[in-house]
Design a protein around this motif. Sequence first.
Motif, PDB file in Angstrom:
ATOM      1  N   ALA A  94       0.832  -1.207   0.000  1.00 18.79           N
ATOM      2  CA  ALA A  94       0.000   0.000   0.000  1.00 18.79           C
ATOM      3  C   ALA A  94       0.866   1.255   0.000  1.00 18.79           C
ATOM      4  CB  ALA A  94      -0.939  -0.001   1.205  1.00 18.79           C
ATOM      5  N   ALA A  95       1.930   1.248   0.812  1.00 21.20           N
ATOM      6  CA  ALA A  95       2.830   2.408   0.864  1.00 21.20           C
ATOM      7  C   ALA A  95       3.521   2.615  -0.473  1.00 21.20           C
ATOM      8  CB  ALA A  95       3.858   2.212   1.975  1.00 21.20           C
ATOM      9  N   VAL A  96       3.928   1.520  -1.090  1.00 18.72           N
ATOM     10  CA  VAL A  96       4.559   1.627  -2.412  1.00 18.72           C
ATOM     11  C   VAL A  96       3.571   2.205  -3.422  1.00 18.72           C
ATOM     12  CG1 VAL A  96       5.484   0.293  -4.352  1.00 18.72           C
ATOM     13  CG2 VAL A  96       6.250  -0.191  -2.015  1.00 18.72           C
ATOM     14  N   GLY A  97       2.334   1.738  -3.373  1.00 18.30           N
ATOM     15  CA  GLY A  97       1.324   2.221  -4.307  1.00 18.30           C
ATOM     16  C   GLY A  97       1.064   3.713  -4.178  1.00 18.30           C
ATOM     17  N   SER A  98       1.194   4.243  -2.952  1.00 21.74           N
ATOM     18  CA  SER A  98       0.934   5.669  -2.738  1.00 21.74           C
ATOM     19  C   SER A  98       1.998   6.556  -3.367  1.00 21.74           C
ATOM     20  CB  SER A  98       0.833   5.962  -1.238  1.00 21.74           C
ATOM     21  OG  SER A  98       2.098   5.784  -0.608  1.00 21.74           O
ATOM     22  N   GLN A  99       3.171   5.988  -3.645  1.00 19.06           N
ATOM     23  CA  GLN A  99       4.275   6.766  -4.240  1.00 19.06           C
ATOM     24  C   GLN A  99       4.684   6.175  -5.591  1.00 19.06           C
ATOM     25  OE1 GLN A  99       5.808   9.491  -3.053  1.00 19.06           O
ATOM     26  NE2 GLN A  99       4.649   9.639  -1.146  1.00 19.06           N
ATOM     27  N   ILE A 100       3.754   5.532  -6.259  1.00 17.57           N
ATOM     28  CA  ILE A 100       4.092   4.740  -7.439  1.00 17.57           C
ATOM     29  C   ILE A 100       4.738   5.577  -8.548  1.00 17.57           C
ATOM     30  CG2 ILE A 100       1.807   4.989  -8.468  1.00 17.57           C
ATOM     31  CD1 ILE A 100       4.088   1.867  -8.539  1.00 17.57           C
ATOM     32  N   THR A 101       4.291   6.822  -8.710  1.00 16.18           N
ATOM     33  CA  THR A 101       4.834   7.646  -9.801  1.00 16.18           C
ATOM     34  C   THR A 101       6.333   7.866  -9.627  1.00 16.18           C
ATOM     35  OG1 THR A 101       2.708   8.771 -10.059  1.00 16.18           O
ATOM     36  CG2 THR A 101       4.643   9.828 -11.027  1.00 16.18           C
ATOM     37  N   ALA A 102       6.735   8.224  -8.422  1.00 18.90           N
ATOM     38  CA  ALA A 102       8.158   8.461  -8.161  1.00 18.90           C
ATOM     39  C   ALA A 102       8.953   7.153  -8.194  1.00 18.90           C
ATOM     40  CB  ALA A 102       8.342   9.144  -6.808  1.00 18.90           C
ATOM     41  N   LEU A 103       8.350   6.092  -7.691  1.00 17.97           N
ATOM     42  CA  LEU A 103       9.075   4.822  -7.585  1.00 17.97           C
ATOM     43  C   LEU A 103       9.239   4.119  -8.923  1.00 17.97           C
ATOM     44  CD1 LEU A 103       7.490   3.525  -4.263  1.00 17.97           C
ATOM     45  CD2 LEU A 103       9.831   4.325  -4.586  1.00 17.97           C
ATOM     46  N   LEU A 104       8.423   4.473  -9.902  1.00 15.54           N
ATOM     47  CA  LEU A 104       8.581   3.861 -11.222  1.00 15.54           C
ATOM     48  C   LEU A 104       9.953   4.162 -11.822  1.00 15.54           C
ATOM     49  CD1 LEU A 104       5.086   4.373 -12.895  1.00 15.54           C
ATOM     50  CD2 LEU A 104       6.176   2.210 -12.258  1.00 15.54           C
ATOM     51  N   ARG A 105      10.604   5.225 -11.352  1.00 15.56           N
ATOM     52  CA  ARG A 105      11.940   5.568 -11.860  1.00 15.56           C
ATOM     53  C   ARG A 105      12.971   4.498 -11.527  1.00 15.56           C
ATOM     54  NH1 ARG A 105      14.001  11.258  -9.974  1.00 15.56           N
ATOM     55  NH2 ARG A 105      15.683  10.605 -11.379  1.00 15.56           N
ATOM     56  N   VAL A 106      12.791   3.800 -10.380  1.00 13.93           N
ATOM     57  CA  VAL A 106      13.823   2.860  -9.953  1.00 13.93           C
ATOM     58  C   VAL A 106      13.568   1.440 -10.454  1.00 13.93           C
ATOM     59  CG1 VAL A 106      14.416   4.208  -7.912  1.00 13.93           C
ATOM     60  CG2 VAL A 106      12.688   2.406  -7.726  1.00 13.93           C
ATOM     61  N   VAL A 107      12.356   1.149 -10.922  1.00 10.12           N
ATOM     62  CA  VAL A 107      12.048  -0.214 -11.380  1.00 10.12           C
ATOM     63  C   VAL A 107      12.972  -0.667 -12.506  1.00 10.12           C
ATOM     64  CG1 VAL A 107      10.300  -1.701 -12.439  1.00 10.12           C
ATOM     65  CG2 VAL A 107       9.676  -0.185 -10.544  1.00 10.12           C
ATOM     66  N   PRO A 108      13.171   0.132 -13.569  1.00 13.29           N
ATOM     67  CA  PRO A 108      14.103  -0.314 -14.626  1.00 13.29           C
ATOM     68  C   PRO A 108      15.533  -0.495 -14.104  1.00 13.29           C
ATOM     69  CG  PRO A 108      12.781   1.547 -15.372  1.00 13.29           C
ATOM     70  CD  PRO A 108      12.542   1.422 -13.908  1.00 13.29           C
ATOM     71  N   LEU A 109      15.920   0.301 -13.120  1.00  8.92           N
ATOM     72  CA  LEU A 109      17.262   0.170 -12.545  1.00  8.92           C
ATOM     73  C   LEU A 109      17.414  -1.172 -11.842  1.00  8.92           C
ATOM     74  CD1 LEU A 109      17.762   3.742 -11.006  1.00  8.92           C
ATOM     75  CD2 LEU A 109      18.241   2.942 -13.329  1.00  8.92           C
ATOM     76  N   TYR A 110      16.386  -1.573 -11.109  1.00  7.19           N
ATOM     77  CA  TYR A 110      16.448  -2.843 -10.384  1.00  7.19           C
ATOM     78  C   TYR A 110      16.417  -4.033 -11.344  1.00  7.19           C
ATOM     79  CZ  TYR A 110      15.510  -0.117  -6.141  1.00  7.19           C
ATOM     80  OH  TYR A 110      15.579   0.781  -5.110  1.00  7.19           O
ATOM     81  N   ILE A 111      15.642  -3.927 -12.406  1.00  7.19           N
ATOM     82  CA  ILE A 111      15.613  -5.003 -13.403  1.00  7.19           C
ATOM     83  C   ILE A 111      16.983  -5.128 -14.071  1.00  7.19           C
ATOM     84  CG2 ILE A 111      14.608  -5.761 -15.593  1.00  7.19           C
ATOM     85  CD1 ILE A 111      11.997  -4.377 -14.715  1.00  7.19           C
ATOM     86  N   ALA A 112      17.563  -3.978 -14.446  1.00  4.64           N
ATOM     87  CA  ALA A 112      18.892  -3.992 -15.058  1.00  4.64           C
ATOM     88  C   ALA A 112      19.922  -4.565 -14.093  1.00  4.64           C
ATOM     89  CB  ALA A 112      19.288  -2.574 -15.468  1.00  4.64           C
ATOM     90  N   PHE A 113      19.771  -4.241 -12.806  1.00  9.44           N
ATOM     91  CA  PHE A 113      20.722  -4.753 -11.815  1.00  9.44           C
ATOM     92  C   PHE A 113      20.702  -6.274 -11.773  1.00  9.44           C
ATOM     93  CE2 PHE A 113      21.809  -6.401  -7.645  1.00  9.44           C
ATOM     94  CZ  PHE A 113      23.041  -5.798  -7.423  1.00  9.44           C
ATOM     95  N   VAL A 114      19.518  -6.863 -11.720  1.00  6.38           N
ATOM     96  CA  VAL A 114      19.423  -8.326 -11.649  1.00  6.38           C
ATOM     97  C   VAL A 114      20.104  -8.974 -12.852  1.00  6.38           C
ATOM     98  CG1 VAL A 114      17.853 -10.290 -11.712  1.00  6.38           C
ATOM     99  CG2 VAL A 114      17.337  -8.351 -10.237  1.00  6.38           C
ATOM    100  N   VAL A 115      19.797  -8.476 -14.037  1.00  7.37           N
ATOM    101  CA  VAL A 115      20.358  -9.059 -15.262  1.00  7.37           C
ATOM    102  C   VAL A 115      21.877  -8.950 -15.260  1.00  7.37           C
ATOM    103  CG1 VAL A 115      20.453  -8.861 -17.770  1.00  7.37           C
ATOM    104  CG2 VAL A 115      18.257  -8.624 -16.588  1.00  7.37           C
ATOM    105  N   LEU A 116      22.394  -7.759 -14.964  1.00  3.89           N
ATOM    106  CA  LEU A 116      23.839  -7.540 -15.006  1.00  3.89           C
ATOM    107  C   LEU A 116      24.549  -8.240 -13.846  1.00  3.89           C
ATOM    108  CD1 LEU A 116      23.813  -3.772 -16.027  1.00  3.89           C
ATOM    109  CD2 LEU A 116      24.383  -5.740 -17.471  1.00  3.89           C
ATOM    110  N   ALA A 117      23.912  -8.274 -12.673  1.00  2.00           N
ATOM    111  CA  ALA A 117      24.546  -8.929 -11.523  1.00  2.00           C
ATOM    112  C   ALA A 117      24.653 -10.440 -11.731  1.00  2.00           C
ATOM    113  CB  ALA A 117      23.753  -8.629 -10.252  1.00  2.00           C
ATOM    114  N   VAL A 118      23.645 -11.044 -12.345  1.00  2.00           N
ATOM    115  CA  VAL A 118      23.717 -12.477 -12.669  1.00  2.00           C
ATOM    116  C   VAL A 118      24.879 -12.735 -13.624  1.00  2.00           C
ATOM    117  CG1 VAL A 118      22.547 -14.339 -13.911  1.00  2.00           C
ATOM    118  CG2 VAL A 118      21.306 -13.020 -12.192  1.00  2.00           C
ATOM    119  N   ALA A 119      25.034 -11.858 -14.622  1.00  2.00           N
ATOM    120  CA  ALA A 119      26.141 -12.002 -15.569  1.00  2.00           C
ATOM    121  C   ALA A 119      27.490 -11.838 -14.861  1.00  2.00           C
ATOM    122  CB  ALA A 119      26.014 -10.974 -16.687  1.00  2.00           C
ATOM    123  N   ILE A 120      27.565 -10.899 -13.922  1.00  2.00           N
ATOM    124  CA  ILE A 120      28.795 -10.710 -13.141  1.00  2.00           C
ATOM    125  C   ILE A 120      29.119 -11.974 -12.350  1.00  2.00           C
ATOM    126  CG2 ILE A 120      29.735  -9.500 -11.122  1.00  2.00           C
ATOM    127  CD1 ILE A 120      28.278  -6.975 -12.184  1.00  2.00           C
TER     128      ILE A 120
END
Length: 325
Positions: free
Chosen positions: A221-247
């Motif tokens: 619920a707290a995440v949903g209340s700030q969803i607009t601002a938090l959408l900025r970090v979602v692609p960063l976290y997805i990229a992190f998982v992909v690149l960290a697995v490769a590392i």
Amino acid sequence: MRFVVRWWDTHQLALYIGAIAVGAAIGLIAPQTAPSLEHSIEPALMLLLFATFLGVPLIEVKRAFRDIRFLGTVLVANFVIVPMLAWGLSRFVVDDRGLLLGVLFVLLTPCIDYVIVFAGLAGGAGARLLAAAPLLMLVQILLLPVFLFLFAGGAVLDVVDIGPFIRAFLLLIVVPLSAAAVVQALARRYRGGRFIVKIMAGAMVPLMMVTLAVVIGSQIAAVGSQITALLRVVPLYIAFVVLAVAIGKLASRVAQLDVSATRAVMFSTATRNSLVVLPLALALPASMRIAPLAIVTQTLVELVAMLVLVRVVPLFTREPRPSLA
């Protein structure tokens, strides 16, 4: 009972997705339950880790602790290579101090708890990760202030309290590991000890489901209340998982680790210590209240990623086929 355990072991990934959905539904429909669910996270994690540690013979952990090549690979990957990746990704939110701190807190701290569970599901070396957990925790306690100083500036150190790290180490590592050692010792001599081992082994899937549900339900619920601002970090976290697995895979190849160790390193580099650093972010000033939500957002992305990686990692790290010659 044996049939039930076999059934949920076979369908565990679908059950985990269902648990995430249930947790999200409860958190959104009844947001007033969030505080109670948040208080349930640590007990749920402690039980899950107790069951995990109980399933790994501690003699194997002692043997794994002497595996210098594996431990060295995990430490170098997590504290030399991954921090450079975290720094690069954090530059995309450097204009927002709260988001910046949330991203740095979570991406600079390797997981010490449910990474053991997920790596085990993918055929990773659970005993080796268990042996590495105390080292990972100690090194991140020492290095996190250094990385924050370098990546976010010296002023940030005035608002960071290291106490939650110490508490998490005691509650999530020392207590369940000590309890598992006692029960394993009892199991060698008494039927009651063997009964506890059997029950906890069968309860692994439900315990993971409960943990996923309470984590998601407490924060969605707290995440949903700030969803607009938090959408900025979602692609960063997805990229992190992909690149960290490769590392993790590349570091393991350089170190010439075997398949199970490689899978363990890949999960270690990709999973972060979100549930441990969350109290650190919650202690930040009100002006940075988005920082803990940025950490929870990473948890949501990571949990979905783990369900995918449990299937994908084994495909990219197959055992070599025996030669026909």
